[in-house]
Design a protein around this motif. Structure first.
Motif, PDB file in Angstrom:
ATOM      1  N   VAL A 106       0.641  -1.196   0.026  1.00 47.68           N
ATOM      2  CA  VAL A 106       0.035  -0.101  -0.038  1.00 47.68           C
ATOM      3  C   VAL A 106       0.689   1.139   0.373  1.00 47.68           C
ATOM      4  CG1 VAL A 106      -1.580   1.263   1.140  1.00 47.68           C
ATOM      5  CG2 VAL A 106      -2.052  -1.105   1.002  1.00 47.68           C
ATOM      6  N   PRO A 107       1.763   1.522   0.998  1.00 48.81           N
ATOM      7  CA  PRO A 107       2.580   2.721   0.783  1.00 48.81           C
ATOM      8  C   PRO A 107       3.425   2.739  -0.293  1.00 48.81           C
ATOM      9  CG  PRO A 107       2.938   1.371   2.978  1.00 48.81           C
ATOM     10  CD  PRO A 107       2.222   0.591   2.029  1.00 48.81           C
ATOM     11  N   PHE A 108       3.795   1.555  -0.882  1.00 47.40           N
ATOM     12  CA  PHE A 108       4.801   1.454  -2.002  1.00 47.40           C
ATOM     13  C   PHE A 108       4.131   2.023  -3.294  1.00 47.40           C
ATOM     14  CE2 PHE A 108       6.888  -0.132  -5.833  1.00 47.40           C
ATOM     15  CZ  PHE A 108       7.990   0.128  -5.617  1.00 47.40           C
ATOM     16  N   VAL A 109       2.901   1.398  -3.408  1.00 42.31           N
ATOM     17  CA  VAL A 109       2.094   1.683  -4.657  1.00 42.31           C
ATOM     18  C   VAL A 109       1.900   3.240  -4.569  1.00 42.31           C
ATOM     19  CG1 VAL A 109      -0.154   1.459  -5.844  1.00 42.31           C
ATOM     20  CG2 VAL A 109       1.368  -0.568  -4.921  1.00 42.31           C
ATOM     21  N   CYS A 110       1.345   3.659  -3.390  1.00 47.29           N
ATOM     22  CA  CYS A 110       1.032   5.237  -3.311  1.00 47.29           C
ATOM     23  C   CYS A 110       2.081   6.301  -3.521  1.00 47.29           C
ATOM     24  CB  CYS A 110       0.443   5.394  -2.097  1.00 47.29           C
ATOM     25  SG  CYS A 110      -1.282   4.668  -1.778  1.00 47.29           S
ATOM     26  N   ILE A 111       3.198   5.801  -3.092  1.00 48.36           N
ATOM     27  CA  ILE A 111       4.267   6.642  -3.147  1.00 48.36           C
ATOM     28  C   ILE A 111       5.145   6.606  -4.724  1.00 48.36           C
ATOM     29  CG2 ILE A 111       6.660   7.073  -2.252  1.00 48.36           C
ATOM     30  CD1 ILE A 111       5.612   6.016   0.470  1.00 48.36           C
ATOM     31  N   PHE A 112       5.176   5.201  -4.930  1.00 47.43           N
ATOM     32  CA  PHE A 112       5.866   5.286  -6.284  1.00 47.43           C
ATOM     33  C   PHE A 112       4.990   5.717  -7.520  1.00 47.43           C
ATOM     34  CE2 PHE A 112       6.498   2.593 -10.192  1.00 47.43           C
ATOM     35  CZ  PHE A 112       7.686   2.801 -10.200  1.00 47.43           C
ATOM     36  N   SER A 113       3.576   5.567  -7.322  1.00 49.95           N
ATOM     37  CA  SER A 113       2.871   6.060  -8.333  1.00 49.95           C
ATOM     38  C   SER A 113       2.571   7.556  -8.304  1.00 49.95           C
ATOM     39  CB  SER A 113       1.390   5.331  -8.341  1.00 49.95           C
ATOM     40  OG  SER A 113       0.724   5.435  -7.164  1.00 49.95           O
ATOM     41  N   CYS A 128       1.008   4.198 -21.174  1.00 46.94           N
ATOM     42  CA  CYS A 128       0.860   3.104 -21.574  1.00 46.94           C
ATOM     43  C   CYS A 128       1.727   2.033 -20.937  1.00 46.94           C
ATOM     44  CB  CYS A 128       1.003   3.149 -23.374  1.00 46.94           C
ATOM     45  SG  CYS A 128      -0.154   3.851 -24.023  1.00 46.94           S
ATOM     46  N   ILE A 129       2.997   2.432 -21.101  1.00 42.94           N
ATOM     47  CA  ILE A 129       3.850   1.313 -20.263  1.00 42.94           C
ATOM     48  C   ILE A 129       3.356   0.883 -18.977  1.00 42.94           C
ATOM     49  CG2 ILE A 129       6.316   1.072 -19.537  1.00 42.94           C
ATOM     50  CD1 ILE A 129       7.339   2.722 -22.056  1.00 42.94           C
ATOM     51  N   PHE A 130       3.292   1.919 -18.299  1.00 42.00           N
ATOM     52  CA  PHE A 130       2.865   1.470 -16.511  1.00 42.00           C
ATOM     53  C   PHE A 130       1.586   0.900 -16.810  1.00 42.00           C
ATOM     54  CE2 PHE A 130       6.172   4.710 -15.618  1.00 42.00           C
ATOM     55  CZ  PHE A 130       6.887   3.970 -14.825  1.00 42.00           C
ATOM     56  N   TYR A 131       0.594   1.180 -17.702  1.00 35.85           N
ATOM     57  CA  TYR A 131      -0.602   0.429 -17.515  1.00 35.85           C
ATOM     58  C   TYR A 131      -0.777  -0.721 -18.226  1.00 35.85           C
ATOM     59  CZ  TYR A 131      -5.664   0.848 -16.794  1.00 35.85           C
ATOM     60  OH  TYR A 131      -6.879   0.829 -16.122  1.00 35.85           O
ATOM     61  N   LEU A 132       0.198  -1.257 -18.864  1.00 36.44           N
ATOM     62  CA  LEU A 132       0.356  -2.362 -19.633  1.00 36.44           C
ATOM     63  C   LEU A 132       0.016  -3.797 -18.665  1.00 36.44           C
ATOM     64  CD1 LEU A 132       0.529  -2.781 -22.610  1.00 36.44           C
ATOM     65  CD2 LEU A 132       2.965  -3.209 -22.374  1.00 36.44           C
ATOM     66  N   PRO A 133       0.824  -3.685 -17.469  1.00 33.88           N
ATOM     67  CA  PRO A 133       0.540  -5.102 -16.650  1.00 33.88           C
ATOM     68  C   PRO A 133      -0.904  -4.966 -16.274  1.00 33.88           C
ATOM     69  CG  PRO A 133       2.587  -3.747 -16.172  1.00 33.88           C
ATOM     70  CD  PRO A 133       1.768  -2.926 -17.135  1.00 33.88           C
ATOM     71  N   PRO A 177      -3.117   3.554 -10.274  1.00 28.02           N
ATOM     72  CA  PRO A 177      -2.988   4.738  -9.488  1.00 28.02           C
ATOM     73  C   PRO A 177      -2.168   5.754 -10.248  1.00 28.02           C
ATOM     74  CG  PRO A 177      -2.541   2.732  -8.339  1.00 28.02           C
ATOM     75  CD  PRO A 177      -2.677   2.322  -9.559  1.00 28.02           C
ATOM     76  N   ILE A 178      -1.056   5.415 -11.134  1.00 27.52           N
ATOM     77  CA  ILE A 178      -0.314   6.348 -11.873  1.00 27.52           C
ATOM     78  C   ILE A 178      -1.153   6.960 -12.936  1.00 27.52           C
ATOM     79  CG2 ILE A 178       1.217   6.681 -13.875  1.00 27.52           C
ATOM     80  CD1 ILE A 178       2.962   4.531 -12.541  1.00 27.52           C
ATOM     81  N   VAL A 179      -2.219   6.395 -13.412  1.00 28.12           N
ATOM     82  CA  VAL A 179      -3.246   7.023 -14.398  1.00 28.12           C
ATOM     83  C   VAL A 179      -4.213   7.889 -13.629  1.00 28.12           C
ATOM     84  CG1 VAL A 179      -5.246   6.549 -15.937  1.00 28.12           C
ATOM     85  CG2 VAL A 179      -3.147   5.114 -16.365  1.00 28.12           C
ATOM     86  N   LEU A 180      -4.414   7.526 -12.457  1.00 32.94           N
ATOM     87  CA  LEU A 180      -5.325   8.348 -11.677  1.00 32.94           C
ATOM     88  C   LEU A 180      -4.705   9.564 -11.137  1.00 32.94           C
ATOM     89  CD1 LEU A 180      -7.191   5.743  -9.546  1.00 32.94           C
ATOM     90  CD2 LEU A 180      -8.207   6.978 -11.356  1.00 32.94           C
ATOM     91  N   TYR A 181      -3.645   9.230 -10.922  1.00 30.11           N
ATOM     92  CA  TYR A 181      -2.528  10.583 -10.318  1.00 30.11           C
ATOM     93  C   TYR A 181      -2.455  11.759 -11.354  1.00 30.11           C
ATOM     94  CZ  TYR A 181      -1.709   9.629  -5.325  1.00 30.11           C
ATOM     95  OH  TYR A 181      -1.916   9.321  -4.100  1.00 30.11           O
ATOM     96  N   ILE A 182      -2.093  11.140 -12.489  1.00 28.80           N
ATOM     97  CA  ILE A 182      -1.810  11.880 -13.712  1.00 28.80           C
ATOM     98  C   ILE A 182      -2.862  12.913 -14.094  1.00 28.80           C
ATOM     99  CG2 ILE A 182      -1.604  12.185 -16.290  1.00 28.80           C
ATOM    100  CD1 ILE A 182       0.273   9.835 -15.942  1.00 28.80           C
ATOM    101  N   SER A 183      -4.063  12.290 -13.863  1.00 24.44           N
ATOM    102  CA  SER A 183      -5.522  13.218 -14.201  1.00 24.44           C
ATOM    103  C   SER A 183      -5.565  13.898 -13.032  1.00 24.44           C
ATOM    104  CB  SER A 183      -6.559  11.885 -14.267  1.00 24.44           C
ATOM    105  OG  SER A 183      -8.044  12.716 -14.123  1.00 24.44           O
TER     106      SER A 183
END
Lengths: 419, 298
Positions: free
Chosen positions: B87-94, B114-119, B181-187
């Motif tokens: 949980v902390p890793f995903v939030c901080i990293f993204s 796209c690269i980060f969303y691919l998995p 989370p990356i896509v959401l944060y970008i938005s």
């Protein structure tokens, strides 16, 4: 004139229509779910077999669904819970008798087990198809004996062929140890793997352990687990201490077969004729199927028995139709050899003819069939015991004392057996 | 005015009825496939329930057994480790990745997205099979690279050794969890009011101060959503375990979700499995409530 014609037509219609309705009402639709036993997973083969049945019994219509061993149990259990269980299921006694039979889900097939059938079918098979009260939940079609296999080229290069009997396909425990050491010393560090990531192919590891010093997995009555015998503990201690043999918790039977076929492992403990047929063409070495090593060179192999069971869905017409189907597939003189051949295994009785006369591979493996030992998979608490088995192997692989791990297994399995 | 009143009432009633009629199909599905199974799960957890046998009422027996079951406690501990790490890793990293790429020029921002969303869009089975190959004890790329680089003396059985197996599972989980989370944060970062940021910059605020004092508060709802979703997903980690380790070796990768599955569908102990399900639901609900409360107080 016109009115008379109309009347005649109406009368004719009245006579014909009920007959058509009655014929339609007599037709029975039943479902067959089959696990992948040889070619019983191949739609063309199975449809061919069923076409013969439809020709002989046009009043019964059979539809087939194909299961796999990964998700099959879940599919069947979900269907049972939803009241949508199939009419017929094709698998072995550990599911039909011990699991669903013990839960009261299966129909009694005693009427198919006539005196004539009992006389013809091998005793070990007959014993496996019934519960401890003598109620038959399976009518068998085919059987096989699971073996192990070695990479003949590697063994030859390591001068290890001298330790096994290529004619009888047997070897002693002492020679097995020497052969493994010879292959290991020749530079091939991964000789064999006691795979234990899950229950896939676990009959291989059980057969290996039980045969090394003549131990038994259960008592003769199939009521109690006896893994904590001196023989079994000695066997596990031997394996745990051997160079070249690892207890590998990252692979199951299927992975072990792949590692054997690509030459990584020098021997496979999860093997049978089906594996040979499927993999021989893709391997770059000679596969030598072998019986499991035993102290006196007389192994008791773990076998597979497959046959039909009928789910008791409360519809006597369907149960009767299902029994007709089973009788045709397993006992019809012309059909039975074809049904067995489709399984790629051997018949459970003498069919009066060698059905694999022109097949070298089947002839090669037929040497193992008479060596089939006790079919103990009908012991109560089997599902729990299977899980406990590979957990125990993982413990031993992680360095837990063998005796401690075995005692824990035996206690867990026996607790499940008495529940 | 008075003459229009009955007309409006009839219209309002018609609209209300139409509204409920439109709602009805979803409501039926929701009641039938969510509420009913949930209620059944709670009820069955008080029974010794197995296939086609009359259920036996055991009261809190399943719950008592649960907290004496060594394997359940292992599973609980492993699940807690997964949640605590992921949980902390995903939030901080993204948040870090999205802060770097959200104001990049096109097409670079889209490419990274796209690269980060691919998995995330790749099937979990396919992803797992590739990881399984990479972790392979005999010919996996990690062992190969480790030995070539002189980091390893001999092969490590990554998934077959209890010292490494859970770490491997967490690593895979992280790679498949950061995409969304990356896509959401970008938005969310793109929606931050730029006039406030510019005003702060004019007033001499540093980049960190701009982020912490302005952007962070504006992306807080997104952070809360990501926290809750990642926590739930981490608690419900199942497919990876099922496909890679079956909970082994020595229960070192057992999670609550896998243990529920094992008890319910391998050992057919539905009542016991459902008791675990109820405990898991309570834990997730409590954690989510705490997260909401903390976010609100912020």
């Amino acid at each position: 004139m016109k009115r008379r014609k109309l009347l005649a037509l109406t009368l004719a219609g009245c006579l014909v229509f009920p007959a058509a309705v009655s014929a339609e009402a007599e037709a029975v639709d039943i479902t067959l779910w089959t696990y992948p036993v040889g070619n019983w997973v191949d739609a063309a083969t199975v449809e061919g077999l069923i076409a013969g049945f439809h020709e002989a019994h046009p009043d019964i219509h059979v539809t087939v669904e194909y299961l796999d061993y990964t998700n099959g149990d879940d599919q069947v259990n979900t269907a049972i819970e939803g009241g949508q269980a199939p009419d017929i299921i094709f698998e072995g006694p550990e599911r039909l008798v011990t699991n669903w039979g013990a839960k009261g889900l299966m129909a009694d097939l005693s009427d198919l087990w006539t005196d004539e059938a009992k006389e013809a079918i091998y005793d070990s098979v007959e014993a496996a198809c019934q519960n401890s009260d003598g109620v038959f939940y399976e009518y068998p079609l085919c059987m096989t004996a699971h073996t192990m296999a070695v990479n003949r080229d590697l063994f030859e290069a390591a001068d290890a062929l001298q330790y096994l009997d290529e004619e009888t396909r047997t070897w002693t425990t002492e020679n097995f140890v020497k052969a493994v050491q010879a292959v290991y010393d020749s530079g091939h560090e991964t000789v064999g793997a006691v795979y234990c990531s899950g229950q896939g192919g676990d009959q291989g590891t059980r057969a290996l352990v039980n045969n090394l010093y003549g131990g038994a997995f259960t008592n003769a009555e199939h009521t109690e687990y006896t893994l904590n015998s001196e023989e079994n503990i000695r066997a596990l201690e031997l394996l745990a201490g051997m160079d070249g043999i690892s207890f590998d918790a990252s692979i199951a039977g299927g992975d072990e077969i792949n590692l054997f076929c690509n030459g990584t492992l020098a021997m496979a403990f999860c093997w049978n004729v089906g594996q040979d047929a499927a993999n021989a063409e893709n391997t770059e070495f000679d596969i030598l199927p072998m019986a499991f090593p035993s102290e006196n060179g007389d192994p008791a192999l773990c076998g597979g028995i497959w046959g039909f069971g009928v789910f008791d869905n409360g519809d006597e017409t369907k149960i009767a139709a299902a029994k007709t189907f089973i009788d045709f597939m397993a006992n019809d003189e012309a059909q039975a050899p074809e049904s067995v051949k489709a399984s790629t295994y051997w018949p459970v009785k003498d069919l009066g003819t060698n059905i694999y006369e022109d097949n070298d591979l089947m002839t090669e493996y037929s040497v193992f069939v008479p060596r089939m030992g006790d079919y103990y998979q009908v012991v109560p608490g089997w599902a729990e015991a299977r899980t406990a088995w590979w957990n125990m192997l993982q413990q031993i692989g992680s360095g837990t004392d063998v005796k401690t791990a075995v005692e824990e297994f035996t206690a867990t399995a026996n607790a499940a057996a008495v529940q | 005015m008075k003459s229009n009143h009955p007309m409006s009432r009839a219209l309002a009633r018609r609209e209300t009825i139409a509204g409920y009629a439109f709602l009805l199909p979803s409501l039926i599905f929701f009641l039938g496939f969510v509420i009913y199974p949930m209620a059944l799960c709670i009820v069955t957890s008080f029974f010794d329930s197995t296939m086609k046998r009359a259920d036996i009422f055991v009261g809190l027996g399943n719950y008592r057994e649960l907290f004496q079951d060594r394997n359940f406690l292992y599973a609980l501990k492993n699940t807690a480790v997964i949640v605590a790490v992921s949980v902390p890793f995903v939030c901080i990293f993204s948040l870090w990745v999205s802060s770097v790429i959200y104001n990049m020029r096109e097409p670079f921002c889209s490419i990274f997205r796209c690269i980060f969303y691919l998995p995330v869009v790749t099937g979990s089975v396919a992803v797992t099979v590739v990881w399984k190959w990479m972790f392979n004890n005999y010919y996996g790329i990690f062992n190969y690279a480790g030995k070539r680089l002189g980091l390893l003396e001999k092969n490590i059985n990554w998934l077959g050794d209890e010292r490494f197996a859970l770490g491997c599972i967490i690593l895979i989980l992280l790679t498949t969890s950061v995409g969304q989370p990356i896509v959401l944060y970008i938005s969310a970062l793109n929606n931050v009011d730029q006039s406030l940021v510019e005003a702060a910059e004019v007033d001499g605020a540093t980049k960190f101060q701009c982020f912490w004092k302005i952007k962070w508060s504006q992306i807080m709802p997104t952070t809360l959503y990501i926290l809750v979703i990642t926590t739930i997903n981490s608690f419900q980690c199942f497919a990876l375990i099922q496909l890679l380790t079956s909970g082994g070796p020595n229960h070192s990768t057992d999670t609550i979700m896998y243990y529920i599955y094992h008890n319910a569908f391998k050992l057919y102990r539905y009542g016991y499995g459902n008791a675990m399900g109820v405990v898991l639901a309570v834990i997730i609900a409590v954690l989510s409530a705490v997260q909401f409360k903390m976010a609100r107080s912020d």
